[in-house]
Scaffold this motif. Structure first.
Motif, PDB file in Angstrom:
ATOM      1  N   MET A 132      53.597 -17.502  23.919  1.00 39.08           N
ATOM      2  CA  MET A 132      53.843 -16.888  25.221  1.00 39.08           C
ATOM      3  C   MET A 132      53.171 -17.694  26.325  1.00 39.08           C
ATOM      4  O   MET A 132      52.049 -18.156  26.166  1.00 39.08           O
ATOM      5  CB  MET A 132      53.285 -15.462  25.248  1.00 39.08           C
ATOM      6  N   ALA A 133      53.873 -17.875  27.426  1.00 36.86           N
ATOM      7  CA  ALA A 133      53.309 -18.600  28.559  1.00 36.86           C
ATOM      8  C   ALA A 133      52.274 -17.739  29.271  1.00 36.86           C
ATOM      9  O   ALA A 133      52.436 -16.530  29.405  1.00 36.86           O
ATOM     10  CB  ALA A 133      54.419 -18.993  29.525  1.00 36.86           C
ATOM     11  N   LEU A 134      51.209 -18.386  29.715  1.00 40.65           N
ATOM     12  CA  LEU A 134      50.147 -17.706  30.447  1.00 40.65           C
ATOM     13  C   LEU A 134      50.169 -18.163  31.895  1.00 40.65           C
ATOM     14  O   LEU A 134      50.149 -19.366  32.184  1.00 40.65           O
ATOM     15  CB  LEU A 134      48.786 -18.029  29.822  1.00 40.65           C
ATOM     16  N   LYS A 135      50.208 -17.215  32.822  1.00 38.08           N
ATOM     17  CA  LYS A 135      50.126 -17.510  34.245  1.00 38.08           C
ATOM     18  C   LYS A 135      48.856 -16.881  34.810  1.00 38.08           C
ATOM     19  O   LYS A 135      48.566 -15.719  34.530  1.00 38.08           O
ATOM     20  CB  LYS A 135      51.340 -16.956  35.000  1.00 38.08           C
ATOM     21  N   LEU A 136      48.129 -17.670  35.584  1.00 33.53           N
ATOM     22  CA  LEU A 136      46.938 -17.166  36.264  1.00 33.53           C
ATOM     23  C   LEU A 136      47.185 -17.188  37.765  1.00 33.53           C
ATOM     24  O   LEU A 136      47.512 -18.239  38.337  1.00 33.53           O
ATOM     25  CB  LEU A 136      45.717 -18.029  35.931  1.00 33.53           C
ATOM     26  N   TYR A 137      47.049 -16.040  38.389  1.00 34.43           N
ATOM     27  CA  TYR A 137      47.238 -15.904  39.833  1.00 34.43           C
ATOM     28  C   TYR A 137      45.855 -15.922  40.477  1.00 34.43           C
ATOM     29  O   TYR A 137      45.050 -15.001  40.280  1.00 34.43           O
ATOM     30  CB  TYR A 137      47.969 -14.596  40.147  1.00 34.43           C
ATOM     31  N   VAL A 138      45.578 -16.968  41.241  1.00 29.05           N
ATOM     32  CA  VAL A 138      44.203 -17.215  41.690  1.00 29.05           C
ATOM     33  C   VAL A 138      44.154 -17.789  43.099  1.00 29.05           C
ATOM     34  O   VAL A 138      45.129 -18.344  43.606  1.00 29.05           O
ATOM     35  CB  VAL A 138      43.484 -18.200  40.739  1.00 29.05           C
ATOM     36  N   ASP A 139      42.994 -17.659  43.694  1.00 25.26           N
ATOM     37  CA  ASP A 139      42.610 -18.396  44.891  1.00 25.26           C
ATOM     38  C   ASP A 139      41.265 -19.028  44.549  1.00 25.26           C
ATOM     39  O   ASP A 139      40.306 -18.318  44.241  1.00 25.26           O
ATOM     40  CB  ASP A 139      42.483 -17.457  46.097  1.00 25.26           C
ATOM     41  N   ARG A 140      41.183 -20.338  44.584  1.00 26.77           N
ATOM     42  CA  ARG A 140      39.958 -21.013  44.140  1.00 26.77           C
ATOM     43  C   ARG A 140      38.749 -20.730  45.011  1.00 26.77           C
ATOM     44  O   ARG A 140      37.615 -21.005  44.609  1.00 26.77           O
ATOM     45  CB  ARG A 140      40.200 -22.526  44.031  1.00 26.77           C
ATOM     46  N   LEU A 141      38.967 -20.176  46.206  1.00 27.30           N
ATOM     47  CA  LEU A 141      37.831 -19.745  47.015  1.00 27.30           C
ATOM     48  C   LEU A 141      37.261 -18.424  46.532  1.00 27.30           C
ATOM     49  O   LEU A 141      36.197 -18.002  46.974  1.00 27.30           O
ATOM     50  CB  LEU A 141      38.233 -19.634  48.488  1.00 27.30           C
ATOM     51  N   SER A 142      37.966 -17.775  45.622  1.00 29.95           N
ATOM     52  CA  SER A 142      37.500 -16.527  45.015  1.00 29.95           C
ATOM     53  C   SER A 142      36.634 -16.863  43.814  1.00 29.95           C
ATOM     54  O   SER A 142      37.074 -17.545  42.883  1.00 29.95           O
ATOM     55  CB  SER A 142      38.712 -15.683  44.584  1.00 29.95           C
ATOM     56  N   GLN A 143      35.386 -16.368  43.840  1.00 32.12           N
ATOM     57  CA  GLN A 143      34.471 -16.673  42.739  1.00 32.12           C
ATOM     58  C   GLN A 143      34.955 -16.144  41.384  1.00 32.12           C
ATOM     59  O   GLN A 143      34.828 -16.848  40.362  1.00 32.12           O
ATOM     60  CB  GLN A 143      33.047 -16.220  43.057  1.00 32.12           C
ATOM     61  N   PRO A 144      35.551 -14.931  41.290  1.00 30.27           N
ATOM     62  CA  PRO A 144      36.092 -14.496  39.992  1.00 30.27           C
ATOM     63  C   PRO A 144      37.255 -15.364  39.517  1.00 30.27           C
ATOM     64  O   PRO A 144      37.414 -15.600  38.315  1.00 30.27           O
ATOM     65  CB  PRO A 144      36.551 -13.053  40.255  1.00 30.27           C
ATOM     66  N   SER A 145      38.051 -15.865  40.464  1.00 28.61           N
ATOM     67  CA  SER A 145      39.147 -16.771  40.093  1.00 28.61           C
ATOM     68  C   SER A 145      38.596 -18.035  39.451  1.00 28.61           C
ATOM     69  O   SER A 145      39.109 -18.511  38.433  1.00 28.61           O
ATOM     70  CB  SER A 145      39.979 -17.147  41.324  1.00 28.61           C
ATOM     71  N   ARG A 146      37.532 -18.572  40.032  1.00 20.97           N
ATOM     72  CA  ARG A 146      36.954 -19.803  39.479  1.00 20.97           C
ATOM     73  C   ARG A 146      36.374 -19.582  38.096  1.00 20.97           C
ATOM     74  O   ARG A 146      36.448 -20.465  37.227  1.00 20.97           O
ATOM     75  CB  ARG A 146      35.874 -20.350  40.420  1.00 20.97           C
ATOM     76  N   ALA A 147      35.808 -18.411  37.855  1.00 17.25           N
ATOM     77  CA  ALA A 147      35.254 -18.115  36.529  1.00 17.25           C
ATOM     78  C   ALA A 147      36.358 -18.122  35.476  1.00 17.25           C
ATOM     79  O   ALA A 147      36.199 -18.700  34.392  1.00 17.25           O
ATOM     80  CB  ALA A 147      34.539 -16.766  36.554  1.00 17.25           C
ATOM     81  N   VAL A 148      37.477 -17.488  35.785  1.00 15.24           N
ATOM     82  CA  VAL A 148      38.596 -17.423  34.835  1.00 15.24           C
ATOM     83  C   VAL A 148      39.197 -18.803  34.620  1.00 15.24           C
ATOM     84  O   VAL A 148      39.480 -19.205  33.482  1.00 15.24           O
ATOM     85  CB  VAL A 148      39.656 -16.421  35.337  1.00 15.24           C
ATOM     86  N   LEU A 149      39.397 -19.550  35.688  1.00 17.81           N
ATOM     87  CA  LEU A 149      39.959 -20.903  35.567  1.00 17.81           C
ATOM     88  C   LEU A 149      39.041 -21.804  34.748  1.00 17.81           C
ATOM     89  O   LEU A 149      39.504 -22.561  33.885  1.00 17.81           O
ATOM     90  CB  LEU A 149      40.168 -21.505  36.956  1.00 17.81           C
ATOM     91  N   THR A 150      37.737 -21.721  35.017  1.00 14.93           N
ATOM     92  CA  THR A 150      36.781 -22.547  34.273  1.00 14.93           C
ATOM     93  C   THR A 150      36.824 -22.212  32.791  1.00 14.93           C
ATOM     94  O   THR A 150      36.847 -23.115  31.937  1.00 14.93           O
ATOM     95  CB  THR A 150      35.353 -22.333  34.810  1.00 14.93           C
ATOM     96  N   PHE A 151      36.860 -20.923  32.473  1.00 12.93           N
ATOM     97  CA  PHE A 151      36.884 -20.510  31.071  1.00 12.93           C
ATOM     98  C   PHE A 151      38.096 -21.105  30.354  1.00 12.93           C
ATOM     99  O   PHE A 151      37.974 -21.636  29.244  1.00 12.93           O
ATOM    100  CB  PHE A 151      36.913 -18.988  30.960  1.00 12.93           C
ATOM    101  N   CYS A 152      39.251 -21.015  30.966  1.00  9.88           N
ATOM    102  CA  CYS A 152      40.471 -21.524  30.335  1.00  9.88           C
ATOM    103  C   CYS A 152      40.414 -23.038  30.159  1.00  9.88           C
ATOM    104  O   CYS A 152      40.789 -23.565  29.108  1.00  9.88           O
ATOM    105  CB  CYS A 152      41.700 -21.131  31.151  1.00  9.88           C
ATOM    106  N   LYS A 153      39.942 -23.739  31.167  1.00 10.07           N
ATOM    107  CA  LYS A 153      39.870 -25.190  31.079  1.00 10.07           C
ATOM    108  C   LYS A 153      38.866 -25.640  30.015  1.00 10.07           C
ATOM    109  O   LYS A 153      39.135 -26.551  29.229  1.00 10.07           O
ATOM    110  CB  LYS A 153      39.498 -25.782  32.444  1.00 10.07           C
ATOM    111  N   VAL A 154      37.707 -24.989  29.980  1.00  8.95           N
ATOM    112  CA  VAL A 154      36.682 -25.350  29.000  1.00  8.95           C
ATOM    113  C   VAL A 154      37.183 -25.135  27.580  1.00  8.95           C
ATOM    114  O   VAL A 154      36.883 -25.927  26.671  1.00  8.95           O
ATOM    115  CB  VAL A 154      35.397 -24.529  29.244  1.00  8.95           C
ATOM    116  N   ASN A 155      37.972 -24.085  27.385  1.00 11.73           N
ATOM    117  CA  ASN A 155      38.425 -23.738  26.040  1.00 11.73           C
ATOM    118  C   ASN A 155      39.827 -24.251  25.696  1.00 11.73           C
ATOM    119  O   ASN A 155      40.391 -23.878  24.671  1.00 11.73           O
ATOM    120  CB  ASN A 155      38.354 -22.215  25.872  1.00 11.73           C
TER     121      ASN A 155
END
Length: 244
Positions: free
Chosen positions: A1-24
């Motif tokens: 299944m495709a995963l889509k993340l709806y984010v604004d990188r100026l949002s600190q919670p958005s950056r946490a989720v993006l970082t987690f996905c990239k690291v893993n």
């Protein structure tokens, strides 16, 4: 299944989720929702997140919002995520949940209230509220003291005394990094004497390298724009005051 993340990188919670996905190594499509342009209020985005906030995710037919819930889901739904991010041990998981629950009512409440009302409001076309900013700063300062006196322990460099970071470290470290947006003198006034917190943030950054730093690279240019807006607003207020 495709995963889509709806984010604004100026949002600190958005950056946490993006970082987690990239690291893993979790593959995803990044859908940018620009809060400054009000894109989170569009009817299309409301179908994804009725609360009209970021971040949010869509994984196949499944939709989810709230960054802590998203981090827990991502750590559980995708193979290959190292156990230290969200341990299988139930008691260790419960401890992580306690940090995350505390975060929203304390560190995030203080940080978001302080930074929004002293700076970010201008980018959204709203006036600053220095009284609310001061209230937020008090909560923020108390929260930083609690991190240093309780959540950071002597038996490990990360929250809860862990030897490796968890999703709680990412979430809270991204929150502290939001202070990079404010004037340097204000950041230093709030943070400079919290040596353990500064080291913990650096340790988290290193553990999530190079993605943590990459996702925070926008902070400096964003800071310049926001401080420019603040300077302009201050000059206009002074001008109106003189005219009055």
């Amino acid at each position: 299944m495709a995963l889509k993340l709806y984010v604004d990188r100026l949002s600190q919670p958005s950056r946490a989720v993006l970082t987690f996905c990239k690291v893993n190594g979790i593959d995803f499509e990044e859908v940018k929702i620009q809060l400054a342009k009000g894109q989170n209020y569009s009817p299309e985005y409301a179908e994804v997140n009725p609360m009209k906030e970021v971040p949010a995710l869509v994984h196949g037919d499944f939709k989810l919002f709230e960054s802590h819930a998203m981090l827990i889901y991502l750590a559980s739904a995708f193979s290959g995520v190292a156990d230290h991010w969200y341990p299988a041990d139930l008691q260790k998981r419960a401890q992580i949940h306690s940090v995350l629950d505390w975060h929203h009512s304390n560190l995030r409440r203080g940080s978001a209230t302080y930074i929004f009302n002293s700076l970010i409001a201008l980018a959204l076309g709203r006036p600053l509220n220095l009284e609310k900013a001061a209230e937020g700063e008090k909560i923020l300062i108390a929260s930083l003291a609690k991190i240093e006196s309780f959540w950071l322990r002597d038996d490990g460099p990360f929250l809860l005394g862990n030897s490796q970071p968890s999703i709680a470290d990412l979430s809270l470290a991204c929150e502290v990094m939001q202070l990079e947006l404010v004037e340097t003198k204000d950041r230093d006034r709030i943070l400079s004497h919290h040596k353990r917190i500064l080291k913990w943030v650096e340790d988290t950054k290193s553990a999530a390298a190079p993605h943590f730093e990459e996702l925070h690279s926008l902070m400096s240019p964003a800071k310049e724009k926001l401080l420019s807006l603040k300077s302009l607003a201050t000059k206009e207020a002074e001008s109106h005051g003189k005219l009055a």
